[in-house]
Design an enzyme around this catalytic site. Structure first.
Site, PDB file in Angstrom:
ATOM      1  N   GLY A  33       0.791  -1.225   0.000  1.00 31.53           N
ATOM      2  CA  GLY A  33       0.000   0.000   0.000  1.00 31.53           C
ATOM      3  C   GLY A  33       0.823   1.275   0.000  1.00 31.53           C
ATOM      4  O   GLY A  33       0.256   2.367  -0.073  1.00 31.53           O
ATOM      5  N   GLY A  52       4.823  -4.069  -3.059  1.00 32.42           N
ATOM      6  CA  GLY A  52       5.046  -4.420  -4.454  1.00 32.42           C
ATOM      7  C   GLY A  52       5.450  -3.165  -5.210  1.00 32.42           C
ATOM      8  O   GLY A  52       6.601  -2.981  -5.607  1.00 32.42           O
ATOM      9  N   ARG A  78      -2.863   0.373 -16.735  1.00 34.56           N
ATOM     10  CA  ARG A  78      -3.256   1.259 -15.637  1.00 34.56           C
ATOM     11  C   ARG A  78      -3.922   2.557 -16.119  1.00 34.56           C
ATOM     12  O   ARG A  78      -4.953   2.955 -15.577  1.00 34.56           O
ATOM     13  CB  ARG A  78      -2.058   1.564 -14.729  1.00 34.56           C
ATOM     14  N   TYR A 107      -7.610   2.705 -14.674  1.00 34.85           N
ATOM     15  CA  TYR A 107      -7.698   3.583 -13.489  1.00 34.85           C
ATOM     16  C   TYR A 107      -7.597   5.059 -13.860  1.00 34.85           C
ATOM     17  O   TYR A 107      -7.640   5.914 -12.971  1.00 34.85           O
ATOM     18  CB  TYR A 107      -6.564   3.303 -12.505  1.00 34.85           C
ATOM     19  N   CYS A 120      -8.792  -1.298 -30.511  1.00 34.53           N
ATOM     20  CA  CYS A 120     -10.096  -0.803 -30.940  1.00 34.53           C
ATOM     21  C   CYS A 120     -10.919  -0.434 -29.706  1.00 34.53           C
ATOM     22  O   CYS A 120     -12.029  -0.952 -29.484  1.00 34.53           O
ATOM     23  CB  CYS A 120     -10.813  -1.868 -31.756  1.00 34.53           C
TER      24      CYS A 120
END
Ligand SMILES: *Cc1c(COP(=O)(O)O)cnc(C)c1O
Length: 422
Positions: free
Chosen positions: A229, A272, A308, A312, A339
Site C-alpha cells: 500500500g 510491491g 493502468r 484507473y 479498438c
C-alpha cells in the site's frame, strides 16, 4: 521532469536490436530500494519484506529480491511456483489468497507457505483439503473503518478482504486449538499511499489488536504483517515517501505499545509497487501523428502492455528521449492501436515536438505493468529486459510470439501453416 537511468543513445542501440515495445527494469534502482527498506526496519531483528509477486512476476526480479533477503507474497499456485523456483521457499512465502480452492490450499501447504487466512470459514476448508492446520498461520484483519489517511481503499465496509475484529479473535483461538504454533496478523488498508503516516497509523491499529489477542487468548504473536500500500510519486510534482522516517515512526509505536508490554514480534511488509514501480519503463516508438479534433500521437505499445491508464485513469509520466529539455510544443493524447478509445497512455499531455520514430519512455511501469497485460485484439505480450549496473541489457522475458498465442487453440497447426505462407 523525471530522471531516467539511460539516455537516447542507449535506447537507440537497444531499439536497433529489439523491436519496441519492451520493458526495461533498472536493477540497481530496485536493489537500492530494497536496501533502503531493510535499513529503515533494521531495528526489528525478524523484519522481512515479502514482495507482492503480482506486481512484477518475473523470475530474474524475484531472484534479485531473494538474494537481498526478501520473501514473496503470493495469491495463486503459479506465483508460489515461480517464487519457489526463484529462491523464496518455506516461510519465505506468504499465501494471501481469498476465495481459495482446495487444490490451491494443498499446493500452498505443500510449499510450506505461511497461510494468511482471509476468512474464518477458511479454517474448515483447509482442514478438509489438507487434513490439518499448518504450524505457521496468519489472519487478515479488516477493521471496517480506518481513520487518518486519505489513501484508504475506499470504505473498508465495502472491502471484500479480511475478517472483522471478533472473527479475528475467534479464528486465532480456533487455529490454536487445532494445533497451530506460530501466529501473525495482517492488514492492507491503503493503496498507493504517499503519506509517511500510513504505516505508523496501521501499526497503532494492529499493535493494539496484538495486545488484546495476548490478553484474551494468551497468544503472543510472532509476526505482524503490515502488507503493501505504500505509494510512489507517479507525477513529477509529487514527493516520494521517506521510508527511513516511516521505519523510525513504526519503531516508536512498537516500543511504546508492544515492547513495553512484553511482545516483540517480527514486522513483515508486502510492498510491491514501492519496490519495483519506479524502476521499470515501457519503451515505445512513435508510429503515427494525427490531427482531427484533437492532436494524437500514435505509439506501438497499447493498453494491453500497460493497462493502468486505461482502467484507473492513472498518470504515467512520458519522456520523449533526446528531448528531455525541449519546450512543450502542444497538448496531445498518446494512444495505442486497440479498438478501444480508452487505449491512451496520456490525455491532454504537454509534450515537445514529437516526430515519427521518436522513442518514448513511459515511467513508473515496473509494478502492476507487464503483469496486468493481456492479449486483446491479438496484441502479443512485450519482452522484458534487465538493465544491469554495467549498462548491459539482459533479456529476462522474451516477447510472446504468434506461435505462443496460437499454442492453446484447437487448430491442428493450421494457423502455423497459414503463417508460413505470410
Ligand atoms: C497487492 C497486494 C500487495 C502489494 O500492494 P502494493 O500496493 O503493490 O504495495 C501486498 N499484499 C497483498 C495481500 C496484496 O493484495
Amino acid at each position: 521532469m523525471k530522471n531516467l537511468p539511460f539516455d537516447l543513445n542507449a535506447a537507440k542501440a537497444w531499439v536497433d536490436k529489439h523491436p519496441t515495445p519492451f520493458y526495461v527494469y533498472d536493477e540497481k534502482g530496485i536493489a537500492d530500494c530494497v536496501r533502503r527498506v531493510y535499513d529503515a526496519f533494521s531495528w526489528n531483528p525478524g523484519f522481512c519484506e515479502y514482495f507482492a509477486v503480482k506486481a512484477t512476476p518475473t523470475p530474474a526480479i524475484l531472484r534479485l529480491l531473494a538474494s537481498l533477503g526478501c520473501g514473496a507474497d503470493c495469491a495463486s499456485v503459479p506465483e508460489l511456483v515461480m517464487a519457489g523456483c526463484s529462491g523464496m521457499t518455506g516461510d519465505k512465502l506468504v499465501f494471501s489468497s481469498n476465495e481459495t480452492s482446495d487444490a490451491e490450499y494443498r499446493e500452498a501447504v505443500a510449499a510450506g507457505a505461511v497461510i494468511n487466512f482471509d476468512d474464518i470459514t477458511q479454517i474448515d476448508r483447509i482442514i478438509e483439503a489438507t487434513g490439518s492446520i499448518p504450524k505457521k498461520v496468519c489472519c487478515r484483519y479488516n477493521p471496517g473503518k480506518f481513520g487518518g489517511t486519505s489513501d484508504i481503499m475506499g470504505h473498508l465496509y465495502d472491502s471484500k478482504f479480511g475478517m472483522t475484529g471478533e472473527q479475528l479473535f475467534d479464528a486465532l483461538g480456533r487455529l490454536k486449538e487445532e494445533g497451530a504454533e506460530s501466529f501473525g496478523i495482517h492488514a492492507m488498508l491503503a493503496s498507493c499511499s504517499l503519506e509517511n503516516s500510513y504505516y505508523p497509523k496501521l501499526a497503532e491499529e494492529l499493535f493494539a489488536v496484538a495486545l488484546e489477542i495476548k490478553d484474551r487468548l494468551g497468544i503472543c504473536l510472532d509476526f505482524i504483517d503490515m502488507s503493501g500500500g505504500i505509494g510512489i510519486p507517479y507525477r513529477p510534482e509529487e514527493n516520494a515517501v521517506d521510508i527511513k522516517a516511516i521505519g523510525e515512526a513504526v519503531h516508536e509505536v512498537y516500543d511504546r505499545v508492544l515492547k513495553a508490554n512484553g511482545l516483540e514480534p517480527a514486522i513483515y511488509t508486502e510492498m510491491g509497487r514501492y519496490i519495483t514501480g519506479p524502476y521499470g519503463y515501457l519503451l515505445t516508438s512513435v508510429i503515427g501523428k494525427k490531427h482531427i479534433y484533437k492532436e494524437y500521437i500514435g505509439v506501438d505499445a497499447t493498453a494491453a502492455c500497460l493497462m493502468r491508464p486505461a482502467i484507473y485513469g492513472s498518470y504515467h509520466h512520458i519522456t520523449v528521449l533526446g528531448k528531455e529539455n525541449a519546450e512543450p510544443a502542444g497538448v496531445y493524447d498518446v494512444v495505442g492501436s486497440l479498438c478501444e478509445n480508452n487505449d491512451k497512455f496520456a490525455v491532454d499531455r504537454e509534450l515537445p515536438e514529437v516526430e515519427y520514430g521518436d522513442i518514448l519512455a513511459i515511467h513508473d511501469a515496473g509494478a502492476h505493468g507487464h503483469s496486468m497485460g493481456y492479449t486483446y485484439n491479438g496484441k502479443l505480450r512485450p519482452a522484458e529486459y534487465m538493465l544491469r549496473e554495467n549498462g548491459e541489457l539482459k533479456l529476462i522475458r522474451r516477447a510472446q510470439t504468434m506461435d505462443d498465442y496460437f499454442a492453446v487453440l484447437d487448430c491442428d497447426n493450421e494457423f502455423a501453416e497459414a503463417r508460413k505462407k505470410l
